[in-house]
Design an enzyme around this catalytic site. Structure first.
Site, PDB file in Angstrom:
ATOM      1  N   THR A 125       0.829  -1.205   0.000  1.00 37.96           N
ATOM      2  CA  THR A 125       0.000   0.000   0.000  1.00 37.96           C
ATOM      3  C   THR A 125       0.867   1.259   0.000  1.00 37.96           C
ATOM      4  O   THR A 125       1.994   1.241   0.519  1.00 37.96           O
ATOM      5  CB  THR A 125      -0.908   0.005   1.258  1.00 37.96           C
ATOM      6  OG1 THR A 125      -1.440   1.307   1.456  1.00 37.96           O
ATOM      7  CG2 THR A 125      -0.140  -0.382   2.521  1.00 37.96           C
ATOM      8  N   ASP A 126       0.308   2.341  -0.519  1.00 34.20           N
ATOM      9  CA  ASP A 126       1.030   3.622  -0.471  1.00 34.20           C
ATOM     10  C   ASP A 126       1.158   4.134   0.969  1.00 34.20           C
ATOM     11  O   ASP A 126       1.950   5.036   1.243  1.00 34.20           O
ATOM     12  CB  ASP A 126       0.351   4.680  -1.364  1.00 34.20           C
ATOM     13  CG  ASP A 126      -1.080   5.009  -0.966  1.00 34.20           C
ATOM     14  OD1 ASP A 126      -1.626   4.363  -0.043  1.00 34.20           O
ATOM     15  OD2 ASP A 126      -1.663   5.932  -1.581  1.00 34.20           O
ATOM     16  N   GLU A 127       0.371   3.536   1.890  1.00 37.16           N
ATOM     17  CA  GLU A 127       0.412   4.022   3.272  1.00 37.16           C
ATOM     18  C   GLU A 127       1.755   3.751   3.944  1.00 37.16           C
ATOM     19  O   GLU A 127       2.057   4.327   4.983  1.00 37.16           O
ATOM     20  CB  GLU A 127      -0.751   3.427   4.088  1.00 37.16           C
ATOM     21  CG  GLU A 127      -2.089   3.834   3.485  1.00 37.16           C
ATOM     22  CD  GLU A 127      -3.308   3.542   4.344  1.00 37.16           C
ATOM     23  OE1 GLU A 127      -3.196   3.514   5.576  1.00 37.16           O
ATOM     24  OE2 GLU A 127      -4.385   3.372   3.757  1.00 37.16           O
ATOM     25  N   LYS A 157       2.232  -3.365   7.282  1.00 38.13           N
ATOM     26  CA  LYS A 157       2.438  -3.560   5.836  1.00 38.13           C
ATOM     27  C   LYS A 157       3.891  -3.224   5.468  1.00 38.13           C
ATOM     28  O   LYS A 157       4.507  -3.916   4.647  1.00 38.13           O
ATOM     29  CB  LYS A 157       1.470  -2.688   5.029  1.00 38.13           C
ATOM     30  CG  LYS A 157       0.010  -3.075   5.143  1.00 38.13           C
ATOM     31  CD  LYS A 157      -0.323  -4.443   4.578  1.00 38.13           C
ATOM     32  CE  LYS A 157      -0.220  -4.509   3.067  1.00 38.13           C
ATOM     33  NZ  LYS A 157      -0.669  -5.840   2.543  1.00 38.13           N
TER      34      LYS A 157
END
Ligand code: NAD
Ligand code: TYD
Length: 339
Positions: A125-127, A157
């Protein structure tokens, strides 16, 4: 070609299963899913009779179960979607995020090492990049942006991503990683912003916007994400990270207003509630690498994708009503009542 898809009873994994069975009619797709609160066999109902599809219920963190599946099925490619995915839940109870997202990833990769594999793909994820300030619209996440996480979800992640890179460097595991921005589309669990607002608006319930609603997300139609992963597993370079994003930044409040407008519901339903702890301000992906190397570009514009999504929720009321009338009710009460 046999592809093992973990988390295929969830939102993106489910869409990926449908996409791959449509695009690669000769591939076998094996879905492994624990069926947590977020896993839904209704999502897979349309493909259960397809002879190229098989479902096995298992926890990716259960080493014995996963090794047995590899022993019996001998998949060629693994795409790991399975995860605890909701930031708000990770703030309430981080433990299961560490178990599934980190240890589950380790078990999947150990099985890949033991039984051999053409490719292990980690859906990230971009998070993992943290957030960007609202007053710097010139800044974007590239693959070189340092990992800098905010929530237990994003930390788990990011930890998994580091482990995937370590397994590549140390053991030569043929891995790829994709880091995508926020997805929307069919089969999206109604605890997330867009489906929650659609479901609440259809039921004339308050639309709970966190803080001032000014946080920005970069929304991508889920099928565009599935197409990007299909490209990466076939043409992406081993050891590489690919950012995936829609160049479609929007503030939460604007999304909610669009949903009200599309459904003919009054904006007076919008209710500002206490902000999320550690709430990331802005996510914005620079997808230059995947565009230049693999020719990927998003195909669905937000104005079309949101209409298709809303239509899907209107046409598939039973799918989401079964969820909001089940154990989800307790979650909703805990998270939103008196907030
Ligand atoms: P989701 O919560 O809708 O689905 C997760 C699925 O994984 C469910 O079917 C669940 O039953 C299954 N699962 C959970 N724990 C498991 C375990 N221990 N073993 C086996 N299966 C398990 O999630 P999603 O939104 O579809 O996200 C899928 C992946 O994509 C996640 O890895 C997430 O981090 C990533 N991602 C999501 C978004 C987004 O906008 N939703 C954006 C970028 C990346
Ligand atoms: P969400 O869909 O949970 O995705 P993520 O936190 O992974 O980006 O939330 C998207 C944005 O919407 C985020 O800024 C939080 C906000 N939000 C609300 O304002 N109200 C809500 O009820 C929810 C679920 C999210």
């Amino acid at each position: 070609m046999k592809i093992l898809v973990t988390g295929g009873a969830g939102f993106i994994g489910g869409n990926f299963v449908h996409y791959m069975l449509k695009e690669h009619k000769d591939y076998d797709i094996l879905c492994v899913d624990k069926l947590t609160y977020a896993g839904n066999m209704e999502t897979l109902a349309p493909v259960m009779d397809n002879p190229h599809f098989k479902f096995v219920r298992a926890d990716i963190a259960d080493r014995d179960a996963i090794f047995k599946i590899f022993e019996e099925e001998k998949p060629d490619i693994v795409v790991n979607f399975a995860a605890e995915s909701h930031v708000d839940r990770s703030i309430e109870d981080p433990g299961i995020f560490l178990k599934t997202n980190i240890l589950g990833t380790q078990v999947m990769m150990d099985a890949c090492r033991q039984y051999g594999i053409e490719r292990y793909h980690q859906v990230s994820t971009d998070e993992v990049y943290g957030d960007l300030p609202l007053d710097r619209p010139d800044l974007f996440f590239t693959e070189e942006t340092p990992i800098h996480t905010s929530s237990p979800y994003s930390a788990s992640k990011a930890s998994a991503d580091l482990l995937v890179q370590a397994y590549h460097r140390t053991f030569g595991l043929p891995v790829t990683i994709s880091r995508c921005s926020n997805n929307y589309g069919p089969y999206h669990f109604p605890e997330k912003l867009i489906p929650l607002m659609i479901a609440n608006a259809l039921n004339d319930k308050p639309l709970p916007v966190y803080g001032k609603g000014e946080n920005v997300r970069d929304w991508l139609y889920v099928e565009d994400h599935c197409r990007a992963i299909d490209l990466i597993i076939h043409k992406g370079s081993v050891g590489e990270v690919y950012n995936i994003g829609g160049h479609n930044e929007m503030a939460n409040i604007d999304i909610v207003k669009i949903i009200c407008k599309e459904l003919g519901k009054p904006e007076s339903l919008i209710t500002y509630v206490t902000d999320r702890k550690g709430h990331d301000m802005r996510y914005a992906i620079d997808p230059t690498k995947i565009h230049n190397e693999l020719g990927w570009l998003p195909e669905t514009m937000f104005k079309d994708g949101i209409k298709k999504t809303i239509q899907w929720y209107l046409d598939n009321r039973q799918w989401w009503e079964n969820i909001i009338n089940g154990e989800y009710r307790e979650y909703y009460k805990k998270m939103y009542e008196g907030r």
